[in-house]
Design a protein around this motif. Sequence first.
Motif, PDB file in Angstrom:
ATOM      1  N   ASP A 117    -112.121  49.754  64.542  1.00 48.71           N
ATOM      2  CA  ASP A 117    -112.406  49.786  65.983  1.00 48.71           C
ATOM      3  C   ASP A 117    -113.580  48.865  66.269  1.00 48.71           C
ATOM      4  N   ARG A 142    -101.915  47.094  73.204  1.00 51.22           N
ATOM      5  CA  ARG A 142    -101.174  46.689  72.020  1.00 51.22           C
ATOM      6  C   ARG A 142     -99.914  46.026  72.530  1.00 51.22           C
ATOM      7  N   ARG A 158    -103.801  49.670  80.267  1.00 58.21           N
ATOM      8  CA  ARG A 158    -104.984  50.389  80.742  1.00 58.21           C
ATOM      9  C   ARG A 158    -104.914  50.407  82.258  1.00 58.21           C
ATOM     10  N   MET A 214    -107.306  49.727  76.016  1.00 55.67           N
ATOM     11  CA  MET A 214    -106.819  49.142  74.769  1.00 55.67           C
ATOM     12  C   MET A 214    -105.378  48.682  74.971  1.00 55.67           C
ATOM     13  N   THR A 251    -111.456  48.074  70.917  1.00 59.59           N
ATOM     14  CA  THR A 251    -110.024  48.192  70.653  1.00 59.59           C
ATOM     15  C   THR A 251    -109.798  48.249  69.134  1.00 59.59           C
ATOM     16  N   GLY A 273    -106.364  44.066  69.331  1.00 59.49           N
ATOM     17  CA  GLY A 273    -105.855  44.852  70.456  1.00 59.49           C
ATOM     18  C   GLY A 273    -104.851  44.095  71.295  1.00 59.49           C
TER      19      GLY A 273
END
Length: 328
Positions: A29, A3, A242, A1, A33, A194
């Motif tokens: 969700d 941001r 990630r 995910m 994400t 996301g």
Amino acid sequence: MRRGFLFFVLVPVFFVACRKSSIMPRSADVLGTVCSVNAFADGSAALYDALFARLRQIDGICSATDAHSELSAVNRAAGERAVSVSGDLFFVVQAALRVSQLTDGAFDCTVGPVVSLWGIGTDHAHVPSDHEREAARSLVDWRDCVLSERDSSVFLTRKGMALDLGGIAKGYAADELAGILRAHNVRRAVIDLGGTIYLFGAKADGTPWRVAVRNPDCPQGEPALMLAAGECAVVTSGGYERYFEQDGRWYPHIFDPRTGVPAQTDVRSVTVVHHSALLADAFSTAFFVLGCEKARLLAESLGIGAVFIAENHVVSTTGDLAQNVVLF
Ligand code: ADP
Ligand code: MG
């Protein structure tokens, strides 16, 4: 995910919006994400219902992890037969293959076997053996994904091949949501899937939208720069959200399709600004793989605006984006 952005403008605008309307922005969700949409004073329950229903529909089609998705049906039929698919999946795969061609395979939506093997972002993330890696890599080649307009079908020509649209589906979804907003005559909205951002319409006070791009060295802290923009998509790919660490080495979730290994280039993060969120999403992934120099040349030749934060902290831009960027 991921941001990738902080919104400087959202807090003040949000309070103005709340005074005019009792409908709060919505988050859920979806697409693996946190997705949120804020349509400010034009937000209504019916509008948000329509937006999130469409998001869930796209997720149900494009998900690589949902065994019931259309994408999974295409993957299961690899090496055996072509599968007729929805207009959504056909469009996204067709666009993905076009970006593969333009990036000489740095973006490759047949990267599925490599993504599954490494498992980055899952509880079975590991560094595979050379043998395993080579076996997965040999199944990755966008030229072996054959589309037929006649029956709207997708065919992966070799057994074991698998599509993964994680690098492009959120962009497509953001464009689709923008279409719904337009159809509902919404004046302004911020879509954030996301970190795949679509800035829709214009701010009430006429000033540009402003988004802060994170400093890859402290992703929870200070932003590195601020970008001013009109209606557009702003998408960042970075290796810091990630990833997986083993024996002091760091493995981001974006792969070099030619090696089957997480991309290790001099790009710490790249942000693409484009009217198409789909293209911004796909090209930001590709630019991360290509490295600053090759990616900059390609972006310039295609007229794509991008902001690179390099390993050595140097920030560079393409096109005329420099005038929209303020460094911190
Ligand atoms: P995020 O998903 O965090 O927004 P990206 O848009 O850069 O970041 O997409 C990364 C995802 O794209 C990976 O999780 C994987 O599903 C897929 N992917 C990884 N490497 C590639 C690649 N070289 N080409 C196309 N898709 C990729
Ligand atoms: Mg992407």
